[in-house]
Design an enzyme around this catalytic site. Structure first.
Site, PDB file in Angstrom:
ATOM      1  N   LYS A  99      -2.530   7.183   1.168  1.00 38.64           N
ATOM      2  CA  LYS A  99      -2.223   7.450   2.583  1.00 38.64           C
ATOM      3  C   LYS A  99      -1.118   8.501   2.589  1.00 38.64           C
ATOM      4  O   LYS A  99       0.066   8.187   2.743  1.00 38.64           O
ATOM      5  CB  LYS A  99      -1.803   6.141   3.268  1.00 38.64           C
ATOM      6  CG  LYS A  99      -2.111   6.138   4.754  1.00 38.64           C
ATOM      7  CD  LYS A  99      -2.036   4.748   5.317  1.00 38.64           C
ATOM      8  CE  LYS A  99      -1.893   4.766   6.817  1.00 38.64           C
ATOM      9  NZ  LYS A  99      -2.928   5.461   7.560  1.00 38.64           N
ATOM     10  N   ARG A 103       0.832  -1.213   0.000  1.00 39.35           N
ATOM     11  CA  ARG A 103       0.000   0.000   0.000  1.00 39.35           C
ATOM     12  C   ARG A 103       0.865   1.262   0.000  1.00 39.35           C
ATOM     13  O   ARG A 103       0.532   2.262  -0.630  1.00 39.35           O
ATOM     14  CB  ARG A 103      -0.960  -0.003   1.196  1.00 39.35           C
ATOM     15  CG  ARG A 103      -1.983   1.133   1.117  1.00 39.35           C
ATOM     16  CD  ARG A 103      -3.040   1.050   2.191  1.00 39.35           C
ATOM     17  NE  ARG A 103      -2.487   1.208   3.521  1.00 39.35           N
ATOM     18  CZ  ARG A 103      -3.184   1.065   4.646  1.00 39.35           C
ATOM     19  NH1 ARG A 103      -4.470   0.753   4.588  1.00 39.35           N
ATOM     20  NH2 ARG A 103      -2.615   1.216   5.816  1.00 39.35           N
ATOM     21  N   GLU A 126     -15.831   6.913   5.806  1.00 39.19           N
ATOM     22  CA  GLU A 126     -15.070   6.205   6.833  1.00 39.19           C
ATOM     23  C   GLU A 126     -14.918   7.153   8.012  1.00 39.19           C
ATOM     24  O   GLU A 126     -15.519   8.231   8.034  1.00 39.19           O
ATOM     25  CB  GLU A 126     -13.699   5.780   6.293  1.00 39.19           C
ATOM     26  CG  GLU A 126     -12.847   6.956   5.827  1.00 39.19           C
ATOM     27  CD  GLU A 126     -11.440   6.567   5.387  1.00 39.19           C
ATOM     28  OE1 GLU A 126     -10.989   5.454   5.668  1.00 39.19           O
ATOM     29  OE2 GLU A 126     -10.787   7.415   4.771  1.00 39.19           O
TER      30      GLU A 126
HETATM   31  N1  PMP Z   1      -8.891   5.123   7.208  1.00 39.89           N
HETATM   32  C1  PMP Z   1      -7.937   6.046   7.432  1.00 39.89           C
HETATM   33  C2  PMP Z   1      -8.177   7.441   6.985  1.00 39.89           C
HETATM   34  C3  PMP Z   1      -6.736   5.672   8.041  1.00 39.89           C
HETATM   35  O1  PMP Z   1      -5.768   6.573   8.239  1.00 39.89           O
HETATM   36  C4  PMP Z   1      -6.542   4.328   8.448  1.00 39.89           C
HETATM   37  C5  PMP Z   1      -5.257   3.917   9.092  1.00 39.89           C
HETATM   38  N2  PMP Z   1      -5.160   4.309  10.431  1.00 39.89           N
HETATM   39  C6  PMP Z   1      -7.588   3.417   8.236  1.00 39.89           C
HETATM   40  C7  PMP Z   1      -8.735   3.844   7.605  1.00 39.89           C
HETATM   41  C8  PMP Z   1      -7.451   1.980   8.640  1.00 39.89           C
HETATM   42  O2  PMP Z   1      -6.536   1.335   7.790  1.00 39.89           O
HETATM   43  P1  PMP Z   1      -5.639   0.125   8.288  1.00 39.89           P
HETATM   44  O3  PMP Z   1      -6.578  -0.925   8.760  1.00 39.89           O
HETATM   45  O4  PMP Z   1      -4.895  -0.294   7.078  1.00 39.89           O
HETATM   46  O5  PMP Z   1      -4.775   0.632   9.368  1.00 39.89           O
END
Ligand code: PMP
Length: 289
Positions: A149, A50, A182
């Site tokens: 990200k 990622r 989200e």
């Molecule tokens: N959404 C956002 C905006 C994030 O920054 C993150 C990570 N903290 C997540 C969702 C969750 O992703 P992951 O399970 O890969 O940590």
């Protein structure tokens, strides 16, 4: 603490970046948050993949291969003698001029910090969390795609401030069409009639690694999983709701915008998924030592 910066380890005191780094000047860069449990790095390959996808999306060439990045991540954890930790990987555009043109940045910087994280108070995991929807709309995928990200988290931070102002720990962000995207650092799931629902990435969600793991666990347990657009109405009338993230793990949600979700306690399917998630984190991943 030993911090990896561009191939060398520095102490916390000496771990510094230039004020001309475009990561600082413009939030121009990408990052990852990874966790290690019980001496193993959980979902390392998925996180590194990622990171490179995020970098590709912003035309940032990481000066290391995937394999080198995986090795450096494990080595940094090992150098800090940690068995359970949170690792932050950062790739900045590097040092440039005061103008924003990334062409002035000749070499991206890679930083790896292995430390600890506690995103939410521990008692909330048993009690469940109260969250609210906030006015700050999730970035459009045609502007800054939420799948990237990036080091520019101001969209999420503005929503977090609104959650703080409302006296809760986390905010649900809606997209410009009003569908649930989200939370500020977590993906969101609901359970209705025994099935799991989560917004699609096109709604403005990050391709969460924990999200993916929970979907796999659910499918293996015979629970139907659908990615579909959700409205606030769907959240209010869910039987259960929870958030997922590397830092947060799985957080049950018991109230949204003042509406009690289900019985007002972490639901039975959520509790089962939490147990299975924790069991998986203890046994899978890249060994550190
Ligand atoms: N959404 C956002 C905006 C994030 O920054 C993150 C990570 N903290 C997540 C969702 C969750 O992703 P992951 O399970 O890969 O940590």
């Amino acid at each position: 603490m030993k911090i990896f910066i561009d191939g060398k380890y520095c102490s916390e005191r000496d771990a510094k970046v230039s004020v001309f780094d475009h990561g600082l000047l413009y939030g121009d860069g990408v990052f990852e948050g990874i966790r290690a449990y019980n001496g193993r790095v959980f979902k390392l390959k998925e996180h590194i993949d990622r990171l490179y996808y995020s970098a590709k999306a912003i035309l940032l060439e990481i000066p290391m291969t995937h394999a080198e990045m995986m090795k450096a991540t494990v080595a940094t954890i090992r150098a800090n003698k940690l068995r359970d930790c949170y690792v932050r990987l950062i790739v900045t555009r590097g040092i440039g001029t005061l103008g924003l043109n990334p062409r002035s940045c000749k070499k991206p910087s890679v930083i790896i910090i292995a430390g600890k994280i506690q995103v939410y108070p521990a008692e909330l995991y048993a009690r469940g969390m109260d969250i609210v929807t906030v006015p700050t709309v999730r970035n459009l995928h045609s502007a800054v795609n939420p799948a990237i990200k990036s080091l520019n988290y101001l969209n999420n931070i503005l929503a977090k401030i609104e959650a703080n102002n409302a006296g809760v720990e986390e905010a649900v962000m809606l997209n410009a069409e009003g569908f649930v995207a989200e939370c500020t650092a977590d993906n969101l799931f609901i359970i209705k009639h025994g099935a799991l629902f989560t917004p699609p990435l096109s709604a403005g969600a990050l391709y969460g690694i924990t999200r993916g793991t929970v979907m796999e666990i659910a499918e293996q347990a015979g629970i139907k999983v659908s990615e579909q657009n959700l409205t606030r109405y769907d959240l209010f009338n869910a039987d259960e709701c929870f958030l997922t993230g590397t830092g947060a793990e799985i957080m049950p949600v018991i109230k949204i915008d003042g509406r009690v979700i289900g019985s007002g306690k972490p639901g039975p399917l959520t509790v089962k998924l939490v147990e299975e998630y924790h069991a998986l984190t203890k046994v899978s991943g890249e060994p550190i030592f």
